[in-house]
Write a protein that holds these residues in place. Sequence first.
Motif, PDB file in Angstrom:
ATOM      1  N   SER A 175      40.738  12.548 -58.831  1.00 19.09           N
ATOM      2  CA  SER A 175      41.422  11.848 -59.918  1.00 19.09           C
ATOM      3  C   SER A 175      42.916  12.112 -59.840  1.00 19.09           C
ATOM      4  O   SER A 175      43.342  13.223 -59.545  1.00 19.09           O
ATOM      5  CB  SER A 175      40.922  12.322 -61.284  1.00 19.09           C
ATOM      6  OG  SER A 175      39.536  12.197 -61.381  1.00 19.09           O
TER       7      SER A 175
ATOM      8  N   GLY B  96      33.259   6.369 -59.553  1.00 18.52           N
ATOM      9  CA  GLY B  96      34.652   6.448 -59.957  1.00 18.52           C
ATOM     10  C   GLY B  96      35.300   5.093 -60.118  1.00 18.52           C
ATOM     11  O   GLY B  96      34.709   4.060 -59.770  1.00 18.52           O
TER      12      GLY B  96
ATOM     13  N   LYS C 238      37.649  17.587 -51.409  1.00 16.48           N
ATOM     14  CA  LYS C 238      37.922  17.979 -52.800  1.00 16.48           C
ATOM     15  C   LYS C 238      39.415  18.178 -53.034  1.00 16.48           C
ATOM     16  O   LYS C 238      40.164  18.577 -52.134  1.00 16.48           O
ATOM     17  CB  LYS C 238      37.188  19.284 -53.120  1.00 16.48           C
ATOM     18  CG  LYS C 238      35.700  19.117 -53.190  1.00 16.48           C
ATOM     19  CD  LYS C 238      35.111  20.207 -54.087  1.00 16.48           C
ATOM     20  CE  LYS C 238      33.654  19.947 -54.378  1.00 16.48           C
ATOM     21  NZ  LYS C 238      32.802  20.077 -53.174  1.00 16.48           N
TER      22      LYS C 238
ATOM     23  N   LYS D 102      34.569   8.914 -55.629  1.00 12.25           N
ATOM     24  CA  LYS D 102      33.641   9.597 -54.723  1.00 12.25           C
ATOM     25  C   LYS D 102      33.237   8.642 -53.608  1.00 12.25           C
ATOM     26  O   LYS D 102      32.837   7.515 -53.877  1.00 12.25           O
ATOM     27  CB  LYS D 102      32.402  10.034 -55.510  1.00 12.25           C
ATOM     28  CG  LYS D 102      31.405  10.778 -54.671  1.00 12.25           C
ATOM     29  CD  LYS D 102      30.322  11.369 -55.543  1.00 12.25           C
ATOM     30  CE  LYS D 102      29.329  12.140 -54.704  1.00 12.25           C
ATOM     31  NZ  LYS D 102      28.307  12.797 -55.497  1.00 12.25           N
TER      32      LYS D 102
ATOM     33  N   GLU E 110      40.050   7.612 -61.114  1.00 14.23           N
ATOM     34  CA  GLU E 110      39.210   8.477 -61.949  1.00 14.23           C
ATOM     35  C   GLU E 110      37.910   8.802 -61.231  1.00 14.23           C
ATOM     36  O   GLU E 110      37.101   7.905 -60.980  1.00 14.23           O
ATOM     37  CB  GLU E 110      38.888   7.768 -63.276  1.00 14.23           C
ATOM     38  CG  GLU E 110      40.108   7.538 -64.147  1.00 14.23           C
ATOM     39  CD  GLU E 110      39.765   6.652 -65.350  1.00 14.23           C
ATOM     40  OE1 GLU E 110      38.609   6.215 -65.459  1.00 14.23           O
ATOM     41  OE2 GLU E 110      40.685   6.401 -66.143  1.00 14.23           O
ATOM     42  N   GLY E 111      37.751  10.054 -60.887  1.00  9.64           N
ATOM     43  CA  GLY E 111      36.465  10.528 -60.349  1.00  9.64           C
ATOM     44  C   GLY E 111      35.986   9.794 -59.106  1.00  9.64           C
ATOM     45  O   GLY E 111      34.797   9.521 -58.936  1.00  9.64           O
TER      46      GLY E 111
ATOM     47  N   ASP F 121      35.275  13.689 -52.904  1.00 13.03           N
ATOM     48  CA  ASP F 121      34.414  14.132 -53.987  1.00 13.03           C
ATOM     49  C   ASP F 121      35.222  14.289 -55.268  1.00 13.03           C
ATOM     50  O   ASP F 121      36.079  15.161 -55.364  1.00 13.03           O
ATOM     51  CB  ASP F 121      33.760  15.476 -53.575  1.00 13.03           C
ATOM     52  CG  ASP F 121      32.553  15.778 -54.436  1.00 13.03           C
ATOM     53  OD1 ASP F 121      32.227  14.934 -55.289  1.00 13.03           O
ATOM     54  OD2 ASP F 121      31.970  16.844 -54.252  1.00 13.03           O
ATOM     55  N   ASP F 122      34.974  13.417 -56.219  1.00 16.15           N
ATOM     56  CA  ASP F 122      35.534  13.548 -57.563  1.00 16.15           C
ATOM     57  C   ASP F 122      37.051  13.701 -57.559  1.00 16.15           C
ATOM     58  O   ASP F 122      37.602  14.698 -57.995  1.00 16.15           O
ATOM     59  CB  ASP F 122      34.888  14.761 -58.262  1.00 16.15           C
ATOM     60  CG  ASP F 122      35.159  14.720 -59.759  1.00 16.15           C
ATOM     61  OD1 ASP F 122      35.457  13.626 -60.274  1.00 16.15           O
ATOM     62  OD2 ASP F 122      35.092  15.794 -60.383  1.00 16.15           O
TER      63      ASP F 122
END
Lengths: 548, 284
Positions: A314, A349, A511, A286, A283-284, A311-312
Motif C-alpha cells: 500500500s 487490492g 513485502k 497482492k 491499497e493492499g 504481498d499486501d
Amino acid sequence: MEELVRVEDLAIEFATKFGTVPALKGVSFTLNRGEALGIVGESGSGKTVACRALLKLIAANATVRSGRILVEGQDVLAMGDAELQRFRGEKAAMIFQNPSTHLDPIMPVWRQVGEAMVLHQGLRWREAKARAIELLRDMQITDPARRANAYPHELSGGMRQRVMIAAALACEPDLLIADEPTTALDVTVQAQILALLRRIRRERQLSLILVSHDLGVIAEMCDRVVVMKDGTVMESGTVEQILTAPRNDYTKRLIASQPSLMKPAVRKALEAPAHAAPRLAVEGLKVQFRSAQSLTGWLLRRPAHAVTAVDDLSFTLPRSGSLGIVGESGSGKSTVARSLIGLVASQAGRILVDGKPLGRLLQERPLAEQRKMQMVFQDPFLSLNPAMTVAATLAEPLRQHRLCSDREIPERLADLMAKVELPQNLLERRTTQLSGGQRQRVGIARALALEPEILIADEVTSALDVTIQAQILGLFERLRREMGLTLILISHDLAVVRYLCEQVAVMRQGKLVEYGPTEQVLTHPREDYTKALIAAIPRLSRRSDAAE
Amino acid sequence: MSAVTASRPQSRLGRIWGALPATLKVGGVIVLAWIALAVAAPLLTPFNPIKVDVVNMLKPPGGTYWLGADALGRDIFTRTLYGARADLMMAFFGVVGPIILGTIIGLLGGYFGGRIDMVLMRIFEITVSFPYFVLVIAIVAVLGPGLKSYFISLTLVNWVSYARLVRSEALVLRNADFVLAARGMGFSHLRTMLFHVLPNALVPPAVFVMTDAVLTIVLGSSLGFLGLGVQPPTPEWGAMIAEGANYLTTAWWIAVFPGLAICSLALGLSLVADGLARLLNTGS
C-alpha cells in the motif's frame, strides 16, 4: 616498491565489417607488487580489452598495433602457447563479470576449481577435490563439502562469483584481474564479495587489477586508479588524488555524475486541497504467479504451485509526487510496475487514480484510463521495436489513441523530441541506429506521447553509462517539474532514488519493509534490512567511511 | 546502371550492392537469369516445345538442336527453357501457401500461448506424424494430378515448417519489452501481433523459404517422375528426366540437361538463402 606489471603504449584494433576500429590507442600504466589498481571507464572505453590483453586473451579479429605488456619483466604478448598456459593461472588469473556464463554448466564446481591444480600442479583429482573444498571454505561458502558437488545453476549469483574467485586462486597466482566482478550482483551481495576480495588480497599478498564502471567500488578497493575513455588513459593517480583533485575534464564529469554525489533535486509535491483524493493510491496490492498446471496435477485436482511476488503493498502519491521503490532482485519491484500498468493481474487490492479504482488488467480499463499511467522500461536495447523508425515508434500511440489528426502528427513528434532533448533529424533513423542514451530518450518520449499523469520508470538507467544516467535523471526531474508528472521510480540504487524521489519504499521478497520520506529513511532507517542496504552502497571516500 | 559499377562506390546503389554478401549476389544472378530465360523462352528458340517431330528422334547434341532432341524429336534446349516456367511456378506457389498458413498458425500459437497454442500444436503434431512425401503423394492422388492439387497438398502438409519457425520466435517476442510496451500503451492484440511481433519473427522463415523452394522443386519433379505432377506434353524438368531415364545409356542428353537445370536453380536458391541469412543476421 617492486614493479609487477608494466603496460607500455598498448594499441589494439579490431577488424570489423566497417573497417578497423581502434579499441586502445596507446595505453600505458604500471602496477606494483601488492598494490591494487582500478581501471574505471564507461562502455567503449577499452577497459575490458586492456585487462584481457594482460593474459593475451585477444579476440580473433583483434591485432596489436604497438606496445608491450611486461609482467615480471616478461613480455606477455611475445609468449608462445605453452608459456602462456603456464603464465595464465600460475602467475595471473582472471575473474569475469558474469559468473553464470563463465562457469561450465555441466561440471560440478569442485572440478572447475580443481581442474587448474590438476593441469598446472600435477595433482591427482582426489587431492584436487580436497584442496578445492578447502578453497571454497576460504571463500566463505557454507557447507563446502556438499556445495562442491553442486552444479553452477544450483548456486546463487554471489555463490557462483565465490566459486569463480576460488577457481582463479587455485594455483596461487601473484596477480588477480577482476573485470566488473560485482556488476551482475545485488548491492548487499556486492558488499560481501568486495569484502572477500579485500581479505584474500591481504592474506595472500595478491596484486589486484579491478576493472569497473563504478567509481565507488574502485574507491573502496584500490590504491591507485586509471581513468579511461575511448581507448586512451585520461588520467591516473592515487584514489584520493583523482577523487578530490581531478585535473582532467572527463574525470571531473565522471565524478560529478555519481548519483551518490548528485545534490538531491529541489522537489516539492503540489499542495492538493485537503479533501482531494491522492493522484495514486494503492491499497493492499497482492500479485501471485501460478506455475503451469501439469496434466497429472490437473487430473488429480492438485492446486498449481503459486509464488507470491507482491504481498499486501500500500502507498499513496500526491499530484507531481515521486516515489522510489527500492529492492534487490526478486523483491517484486518490477512486478509492482507491471500490475500498476495492468500487464499482470493482481489477486487482491485496489489501484485508485484520483480516487477512481482502475481495472486489474489493461483490457478492463477504458482507453482514457490506460493513458493515465505509462511506463518506461529498463533496457532501451530491448524496449524499442527494432523494425521501426523513431517517427513510427512515436506516431503509433498518437494514431492508436486518436490523440490528433494525421496532419498534426509531424508537429506532435517535433514537440516530443524537443521534450526529451533529441535532435529532430533522428526521427527518420531506425531505433537500432541510436545509442543507449538516445534510445532511452525515445522510450521516454513514447510514454509521454499518451500524455500520462503518472510515469513509471523501471530501472531506466541501470543499462546506461553513469554520465548518461546523470543526464537521463536530470531529464526526469525537468519533466516532472514542467509537466507536473507523478513519478514512480523503480531502482536497485538508493542513490538514484535519493536524487529524484521525496518518498521511498523498500521492498524485500514481495513485502514492504520500510516506507517514508527519503531523507528520513536514508539517514534514520528503522529496519535492519534498510540499514544493510544503505551500508552496502560503495562510498567514494573511504575516510568518511572510517569516520562514521 | 552506372551507379552499380565499381568506379562510383559512393553512390547509393553501389554502396548497397557492395554491402551484400557474395553468395547473395551469385545466387541472385542465377535465379534472376532463370526467371529471364523462362519469360523470354519464345524469343530465344524457334522451336515449339510440344510439337512431335519423328524425323529428328533421339538426335544427339550439336547442329540445329544444340542440346539434342528427345524420343519424340522435340528440342531439349527448348523444352528445358519452357520447363523453367513450370518449375519456377512450382517453387513460388509451392511455398506461398505454406508460408501464409504456417505463419498465421505459428504466430497465433506463439503469441497467445495457453489453450490456443495447445490446440494448434496438436494439429501440428498430427501433421508431422505422417511421412512427408507419402502424405503429399496421397493428397495429390486423391485430388487428381496437376499443379493445383500439388499446391493444395503442399499447403496442407508443409505449413508445419513455417509454423514451427514463427512460433518459436513469437514465443520469445511476446515477452520482449517492446511488445509489453505496445500492450502497455493499449494497443490491440491484433496490432501488437502484426506490427510488433510479426516483423521481428520473419528472419528465420525468410531464410528457410529459399531452401524450401529447392525442396519444393525436387518434390514437384519427383511427382512429375511418378506421373502425378505436371501432365505431358507440358515440359517440366522432373518429367523430362523421367522420360530420359529409359534412354540413359543410349541418349544421355535427354535426362542430363534438365537435371543440370534443376541443379543450377537449386544452387542459386540455396546461395540466396545463405546470403539472406548472412545479411539479416549480421546487419540491421
